[in-house]
Design a protein around this motif. Structure first.
Motif, PDB file in Angstrom:
ATOM      1  N   UNK A 148      -3.712  -4.360  -6.278  1.00  0.00           N
ATOM      2  CA  UNK A 148      -3.713  -2.871  -6.338  1.00  0.00           C
ATOM      3  C   UNK A 148      -3.811  -2.108  -5.151  1.00  0.00           C
ATOM      4  N   UNK A 149      -3.413  -2.651  -3.697  1.00  0.00           N
ATOM      5  CA  UNK A 149      -3.725  -2.038  -2.837  1.00  0.00           C
ATOM      6  C   UNK A 149      -3.362  -0.705  -2.486  1.00  0.00           C
ATOM      7  N   UNK A 150      -2.683   0.042  -3.270  1.00  0.00           N
ATOM      8  CA  UNK A 150      -2.246   1.591  -2.966  1.00  0.00           C
ATOM      9  C   UNK A 150      -3.628   2.193  -3.837  1.00  0.00           C
ATOM     10  N   UNK A 151      -4.618   1.459  -4.553  1.00  0.00           N
ATOM     11  CA  UNK A 151      -5.590   2.317  -5.016  1.00  0.00           C
ATOM     12  C   UNK A 151      -6.953   2.052  -4.029  1.00  0.00           C
ATOM     13  N   UNK A 152      -7.034   2.809  -3.181  1.00  0.00           N
ATOM     14  CA  UNK A 152      -7.995   2.837  -1.894  1.00  0.00           C
ATOM     15  C   UNK A 152      -9.427   3.258  -2.070  1.00  0.00           C
ATOM     16  N   UNK A 153      -9.498   4.020  -3.372  1.00  0.00           N
ATOM     17  CA  UNK A 153     -11.174   4.538  -3.405  1.00  0.00           C
ATOM     18  C   UNK A 153     -11.069   4.836  -4.889  1.00  0.00           C
ATOM     19  N   UNK A 154     -12.448   5.236  -5.096  1.00  0.00           N
ATOM     20  CA  UNK A 154     -12.723   5.543  -6.558  1.00  0.00           C
ATOM     21  C   UNK A 154     -12.769   6.987  -7.018  1.00  0.00           C
ATOM     22  N   UNK A 155     -12.033   7.669  -6.344  1.00  0.00           N
ATOM     23  CA  UNK A 155     -11.883   8.965  -6.830  1.00  0.00           C
ATOM     24  C   UNK A 155     -10.795   9.161  -7.992  1.00  0.00           C
TER      25      UNK A 155
ATOM     26  N   UNK B 274      -5.073  -7.679  15.396  1.00  0.00           N
ATOM     27  CA  UNK B 274      -6.131  -6.640  15.515  1.00  0.00           C
ATOM     28  C   UNK B 274      -6.580  -5.981  14.311  1.00  0.00           C
ATOM     29  N   UNK B 275      -5.757  -5.166  13.572  1.00  0.00           N
ATOM     30  CA  UNK B 275      -6.296  -4.549  12.655  1.00  0.00           C
ATOM     31  C   UNK B 275      -5.822  -4.867  11.223  1.00  0.00           C
ATOM     32  N   UNK B 276      -6.311  -6.330  11.077  1.00  0.00           N
ATOM     33  CA  UNK B 276      -6.039  -7.094   9.860  1.00  0.00           C
ATOM     34  C   UNK B 276      -7.283  -7.974   9.783  1.00  0.00           C
ATOM     35  N   UNK B 277      -7.519  -8.214   8.424  1.00  0.00           N
ATOM     36  CA  UNK B 277      -9.138  -8.673   7.999  1.00  0.00           C
ATOM     37  C   UNK B 277      -8.985  -9.912   7.670  1.00  0.00           C
ATOM     38  N   UNK B 278     -10.168 -10.677   7.746  1.00  0.00           N
ATOM     39  CA  UNK B 278     -10.481 -11.933   7.248  1.00  0.00           C
ATOM     40  C   UNK B 278     -11.412 -11.968   5.790  1.00  0.00           C
ATOM     41  N   UNK B 279     -11.889 -10.833   5.599  1.00  0.00           N
ATOM     42  CA  UNK B 279     -12.876 -10.957   4.303  1.00  0.00           C
ATOM     43  C   UNK B 279     -12.335  -9.607   3.492  1.00  0.00           C
ATOM     44  N   UNK B 280     -12.460  -9.883   2.461  1.00  0.00           N
ATOM     45  CA  UNK B 280     -11.703  -9.122   1.139  1.00  0.00           C
ATOM     46  C   UNK B 280     -10.325  -9.051   1.148  1.00  0.00           C
ATOM     47  N   UNK B 281      -9.548 -10.052   1.586  1.00  0.00           N
ATOM     48  CA  UNK B 281      -8.306  -9.690   1.287  1.00  0.00           C
ATOM     49  C   UNK B 281      -7.633 -10.348   0.357  1.00  0.00           C
ATOM     50  N   UNK B 282      -6.228 -10.013   0.130  1.00  0.00           N
ATOM     51  CA  UNK B 282      -5.656 -10.517  -0.913  1.00  0.00           C
ATOM     52  C   UNK B 282      -4.188 -11.057  -0.660  1.00  0.00           C
ATOM     53  N   UNK B 283      -3.420 -11.403  -1.685  1.00  0.00           N
ATOM     54  CA  UNK B 283      -1.981 -11.848  -1.325  1.00  0.00           C
ATOM     55  C   UNK B 283      -1.157 -10.634  -1.443  1.00  0.00           C
ATOM     56  N   UNK B 284      -1.972  -9.411  -1.584  1.00  0.00           N
ATOM     57  CA  UNK B 284      -0.999  -8.106  -1.635  1.00  0.00           C
ATOM     58  C   UNK B 284      -1.331  -7.100  -0.259  1.00  0.00           C
ATOM     59  N   UNK B 285      -2.466  -7.499   0.371  1.00  0.00           N
ATOM     60  CA  UNK B 285      -2.842  -6.590   1.664  1.00  0.00           C
ATOM     61  C   UNK B 285      -3.989  -7.315   2.266  1.00  0.00           C
TER      62      UNK B 285
ATOM     63  N   UNK C 150       0.725  -1.065   0.038  1.00  0.00           N
ATOM     64  CA  UNK C 150      -0.054   0.179   0.053  1.00  0.00           C
ATOM     65  C   UNK C 150       0.965   1.304   0.084  1.00  0.00           C
ATOM     66  N   UNK C 151       2.037   1.192   0.675  1.00  0.00           N
ATOM     67  CA  UNK C 151       3.048   2.324   0.816  1.00  0.00           C
ATOM     68  C   UNK C 151       4.021   2.327  -0.330  1.00  0.00           C
ATOM     69  N   UNK C 152       4.521   1.094  -0.686  1.00  0.00           N
ATOM     70  CA  UNK C 152       5.552   1.042  -1.481  1.00  0.00           C
ATOM     71  C   UNK C 152       5.176  -0.380  -2.538  1.00  0.00           C
ATOM     72  N   UNK C 153       4.276   0.092  -3.547  1.00  0.00           N
ATOM     73  CA  UNK C 153       3.871  -1.044  -4.555  1.00  0.00           C
ATOM     74  C   UNK C 153       4.871  -1.891  -4.967  1.00  0.00           C
TER      75      UNK C 153
END
Length: 327
Positions: free
Chosen positions: A200-207, A147-158, A131-134
């Motif tokens: 592409x975890x560095x792309x966080x939103x649709x803006x 604690x701040x890591x997911x179990x839904x919607x994850x990928x091999x990159x984030x 996310x910080x350094x692709x």
């Protein structure tokens, strides 16, 4: 210390034009996320465009029953607004469950939508973080991911979770994000605004480039609905959710006529549990039905080394919320 230029915009058009003048420009409102990450040297803007003078601090009801919220409305103002407290209890509860009073007094609606992850590997500025350094990898996958890591919607990159409580409630309610950019204004469905990390975890939103959020408009409340936000964390203080649920339910006698379920603390974006909603509609409002729906919500969960507990905890966040709302 890194140098940057500062511009104070008097209109949305001026803000967009100023933003386009330099690469790596950020809009500045409350600054509760941006300034924190600038101090950590994670975000390195060449220019800040201050938007605090823009006329975007109103909350108004539209003729069709929707609620239009200006981008600069603070979390405190939104949580305490009479229309939010009476028509969108789930949102008021979510806002008051997030952060401290001091932060809620500064944090804005648009800034909350744009919150960035709290993963320590992202924030330390040194560890592998796509996310910080692709292309550098994701240290959290094999590291400390409790604690701040997911179990839904994850990928091999984030696998970092989206941290906002407000956005979970808005996902359950339904909303549109209005943005203004070089090509004019447009609306983005709230469900499509935050992007899954995929590769592409560095792309966080649709803006698009230089676009500015001007409003968030909530869908009209469901007639006869009850709603609530349940946040589970290590301590009942200023901490991020290990798992949370925003639930809106409409009963027809003892049956669930309509239901909305969104989850926080367990997904890489505010998570809309659509399959769980389908499983629950038309069912008797019983503990057994709630447990089945909660199981469906996590049927595709992918736990990691230290956060497998989030699956049963997230299920409990759904079951307990539904139980309390239908009691």
């Amino acid at each position: 210390m890194r140098d940057f230029t500062y511009a104070r915009a008097e209109s949305a058009n001026r803000a967009v034009l100023d933003h386009a003048r330099a690469p790596e420009t950020s809009y500045l409102a409350g600054g509760t996320t941006l300034l924190d990450l600038v101090k950590l040297d994670v975000m390195r803007p060449n220019q800040l465009v201050d938007i605090n003078r823009l006329p975007l601090k109103q909350i108004e009801t539209l003729p069709d029953g929707r609620l239009r919220i200006g981008a600069l409305v603070t979390n405190t103002e939104l949580a305490r607004h009479p229309l939010v407290r009476t028509r969108y209890a789930v949102l008021a509860e979510a806002l008051l469950a997030g952060a401290s009073t001091q932060l809620r007094n500064k944090a804005t609606t648009a800034g909350n939508v744009m919150q960035r992850v709290r993963c320590s590997y992202f924030r330390d500025g040194l560890s592998a973080c796509n996310k910080r350094n692709p292309g550098s990898g994701c240290a959290a996958i094999g590291g400390h991911n409790r604690s701040v890591h997911a179990v839904l919607g994850t990928s091999e990159d984030c696998i970092a979770t989206h941290p906002s409580d407000m956005c979970v409630a808005m996902t359950a309610i339904g909303a549109q994000v209005t943005v203004q950019g070089p090509d004019g204004t447009r609306d983005i469905d709230f469900a499509d605004f935050h992007l899954l990390p995929r590769d592409t975890p560095w792309k966080e939103h649709a803006l698009r480039a230089h676009e500015l959020i001007t409003h968030v408009t909530l869908d009209a409340p469901l007639a006869g609905s009850r709603s609530g936000y349940l946040k589970l964390r290590d301590r009942a203080s200023y901490q991020f959710a290990l798992a949370s649920s925003a639930v809106i339910v409409v009963l027809d006698g003892h049956r669930v006529r309509e239901v909305r379920i969104a989850l926080g603390g367990v997904g890489t974006k505010p998570w809309h549990a659509r399959d769980a909603e389908v499983a629950l509609r038309g069912q008797n409002a019983s503990l057994e039905a709630f447990e089945r729906a909660a199981g469906v919500a996590f049927q595709h969960a992918r736990p990691y080394t230290r956060n497998a507990y989030k699956v049963p905890l997230g299920q409990q966040a759904i079951v307990r919320n539904l139980r309390d709302l239908t009691a």
